[in-house]
Design a protein around this motif. Structure first.
Motif, PDB file in Angstrom:
ATOM      1  N   GLU A   1       0.598  -1.306   0.077  1.00 40.43           N
ATOM      2  CA  GLU A   1       0.065  -0.050   0.098  1.00 40.43           C
ATOM      3  C   GLU A   1       0.856   1.283   0.130  1.00 40.43           C
ATOM      4  OE1 GLU A   1       0.410  -2.453   2.158  1.00 40.43           O
ATOM      5  OE2 GLU A   1       1.133  -1.214   4.095  1.00 40.43           O
ATOM      6  N   ALA A   2       2.066   1.434   0.201  1.00 40.28           N
ATOM      7  CA  ALA A   2       3.033   2.169   0.473  1.00 40.28           C
ATOM      8  C   ALA A   2       3.454   2.863  -0.829  1.00 40.28           C
ATOM      9  CB  ALA A   2       4.111   1.889   1.107  1.00 40.28           C
TER      10      ALA A   2
ATOM     11  N   LYS B   1       6.640   6.532   6.987  1.00 40.23           N
ATOM     12  CA  LYS B   1       5.455   7.598   7.267  1.00 40.23           C
ATOM     13  C   LYS B   1       4.217   7.153   7.694  1.00 40.23           C
ATOM     14  CE  LYS B   1       3.404  11.637   5.076  1.00 40.23           C
ATOM     15  NZ  LYS B   1       2.516  11.636   4.043  1.00 40.23           N
ATOM     16  N   ARG B   2       3.841   6.239   7.153  1.00 36.16           N
ATOM     17  CA  ARG B   2       2.587   5.574   7.582  1.00 36.16           C
ATOM     18  C   ARG B   2       2.386   4.934   8.962  1.00 36.16           C
ATOM     19  NH1 ARG B   2      -0.807   3.401   3.303  1.00 36.16           N
ATOM     20  NH2 ARG B   2      -0.292   4.647   1.394  1.00 36.16           N
TER      21      ARG B   2
ATOM     22  N   ILE C   1       9.565  14.620   1.380  1.00 39.34           N
ATOM     23  CA  ILE C   1       9.101  14.131   2.622  1.00 39.34           C
ATOM     24  C   ILE C   1      10.155  14.247   3.503  1.00 39.34           C
ATOM     25  CG2 ILE C   1       7.878  12.297   3.809  1.00 39.34           C
ATOM     26  CD1 ILE C   1       7.031  10.842   1.261  1.00 39.34           C
ATOM     27  N   LEU C   2      11.357  13.720   3.380  1.00 36.62           N
ATOM     28  CA  LEU C   2      12.469  13.759   4.491  1.00 36.62           C
ATOM     29  C   LEU C   2      12.766  15.298   4.838  1.00 36.62           C
ATOM     30  CD1 LEU C   2      14.534  11.088   2.862  1.00 36.62           C
ATOM     31  CD2 LEU C   2      13.221  10.767   5.051  1.00 36.62           C
ATOM     32  N   HIS C   3      12.613  16.057   3.969  1.00 36.01           N
ATOM     33  CA  HIS C   3      12.680  17.550   4.093  1.00 36.01           C
ATOM     34  C   HIS C   3      11.450  18.127   4.873  1.00 36.01           C
ATOM     35  CE1 HIS C   3      13.113  22.029   3.660  1.00 36.01           C
ATOM     36  NE2 HIS C   3      11.877  21.781   3.492  1.00 36.01           N
ATOM     37  N   ASP C   4      10.341  17.634   4.541  1.00 31.27           N
ATOM     38  CA  ASP C   4       8.995  18.242   5.605  1.00 31.27           C
ATOM     39  C   ASP C   4       9.204  17.809   6.888  1.00 31.27           C
ATOM     40  OD1 ASP C   4       8.349  19.321   2.915  1.00 31.27           O
ATOM     41  OD2 ASP C   4       6.798  17.648   2.458  1.00 31.27           O
TER      42      ASP C   4
END
Ligand code: GUN
Ligand code: ZN
Length: 461
Positions: free
Chosen positions: A263-264, A272-273, A296-299
């Motif tokens: 699902e990822a 993240k999930r 994402i890693l930055h966020d």
């Protein structure tokens, strides 16, 4: 920024280190003006009391501020710099470093898991923890972010040894409840995370010790284990607890991870999930990260451990530092030895490999960027950049003294370059084994190359 801290007459003895000195400030990957990125003092002085740096700067400016400073150690032909920070290493793999010849997943099965299983024996764990701490301190590494293994006694052994040196060190129990031999696997997700929670309670914030929640990597955890690990991390994130794992190291690993978590959207999305992303999440390797994952890693303000000797050894892939650190969405990057896939304990040797890996794609990383990554950059990855990784007033006095002329040949070679950054680059490129003259942990000289007993616990000094 404070320029100096007055000493306390009722405090411990004042101690000074004098010699060439360098420390790093702004991130040279992001700031063009190099003069903002470091300070170098030809005749520097760092003043320490009770394990804390009171002042660091030009001797002639600092010495008059401390008329009672009598105990000054003078280092010639050396450079005094912040102790280095290893952002990813497995102490439990010290007994199998240099094992021949396979890619990641086969190497894990053939060498790693059988070796880690020996750490169910507390005496074995203690002996390797002692060996490991000695090895990193000899290399001028004063903080490490370390994988232990399944067994709680492997965590206790390392924290106990770290406590004897008074090093700021991060470790935790490795969570792994599937797809590995039964002798190493956690019995259940629930029990494993309970054990981790107990260790966290025992060790996090005890002296300089800090705890990390460590799912080995997505393929060796059930969804339930990742879920519980995410809860433990999020419940303790504001107390400074870490999450440490592997990410996007090799192509067959990524394929496997995604087949287990269909699902990822990508590998980062698996973590993240399960709420495993946060500003104290550290991901090792990241050789094959896609653009949407960097975002994402930055966020989430996550940090990356770049482990070049390991990536070369396992033939994983190439870390693309120029993709990780972009001005429009920078991701924090430090350096990791990743012993035992990494081939030595020296961060300076990792810089040599990091340079070559980047050069294969025509990106050259100069000494300023390299040594920044090994010190202040690593501290930023660990969110400890207000405490370690810098020679500044108020920082913990973790210091490495690097020999600029460690061999006859290097003594001869150095006559052709005076500039400190050129000299540091030469050192990283040639990096002989006896590069470090002394290592100070919280102001105590726990390693002295010339001393009859080079390594001493802080408690014995
Ligand atoms: N991925 C999962 N476990 C490991 C490990 O022990 N070493 C490396 N290099 N990658 C891993
Ligand atoms: Zn690793």
């Amino acid at each position: 920024m404070k320029t100096y801290i007055p000493y306390r007459p009722d405090g411990g003895n004042l101690k000074g280190l004098r010699g060439q000195m360098i420390t790093f400030h702004e991130d040279p990957f992001l700031v063009e003006d190099e003069s903002l990125c470091y300070d170098y003092f030809e005749d520097g002085l760092v003043v320490i009391q009770d394990g804390i740096i009171l002042a660091a700067g030009e001797y002639s400016a600092i010495a008059p501020l401390y008329p009672d400073l009598k105990d000054i150690e003078i280092y010639k032909d050396s450079v005094i710099m912040p102790g280095m920070i290893d952002t990813h290493v497995h102490y439990v793999q010290s007994p199998m470093i240099g094992s021949f010849g396979d890619t990641l997943l086969k190497w894990l099965n053939q060498y790693t898991f059988p070796t880690e299983s020996k750490f169910r024996d507390p005496e074995f764990a203690k002996s390797v923890a002692a060996l490991f701490m000695g090895q990193i301190l000899r290399q001028g590494t004063t903080t490490a972010n370390v994988f232990s293994t399944t067994f709680p006694c492997s965590v206790d052994a390392l924290f106990e040894e770290s406590e004897r040196y008074n090093t700021r060190l991060i470790t935790g129990k490795v969570l792994q409840d599937r797809n590995l031999p039964e002798y190493l696997a956690d019995k259940s997700a629930e029990e494993s995370v309970e054990q981790a929670a107990e260790l966290l309670k025992k060790w996090h914030g005890r002296g300089r010790q800090l705890y990390a929640v460590i799912p080995r990597f997505a393929p060796t955890s059930t969804p339930r284990q990742l879920e519980l690990a995410g809860c433990l991390y999020q419940d303790n994130l504001d107390k400074g607890v870490y999450m440490h794992t592997h990410l996007d190291e090799a192509d067959d690993e990524i394929e496997w991870a995604l087949s287990l978590y269909p699902e990822a959207e990508n590998y980062t999305d698996i973590y993240k999930r399960f709420n495993l992303l946060g500003n104290r999440s550290v991901f090792a390797h990241c050789c094959l990260v896609k653009e949407e994952e960097w975002q994402i890693l930055h966020d989430y303000d996550c940090g990356i451990a770049h482990c070049p000797s390991s990536n070369l050894f396992l033939g994983d892939g190439m870390f693309k530092i120029w993709e990780a650190i972009r001005n429009d969405r920078p991701v924090k990057v430090g350096v990791g030895t990743d012993v035992g896939a990494g081939t030595n304990f020296s961060l300076i040797r990792q810089l040599n490999e990091a340079y070559k890996v980047a050069m294969l794609k025509k990106h050259s990383i100069g000494a300023l960027k390299s040594y920044y990554m090994a010190t202040k950059g690593g501290a930023k990855v660990l969110h400890l950049d207000d405490k370690i990784g810098s020679l500044e007033p108020g920082y913990e006095a973790d210091i490495a003294v690097i020999d600029l002329k460690p061999t006859d040949f290097l003594e001869w070679r150095m006559q052709f370059n005076d500039f400190i950054l050129d000299r540091l680059f030469i050192l990283q490129t040639l990096s002989p084994d006896n590069l470090v003259k002394a290592t100070y942990v919280a102001g105590k000289k726990v390693y002295d190359r010339e001393r009859e007993i080079p390594l001493l616990h802080a408690s014995d000094l």
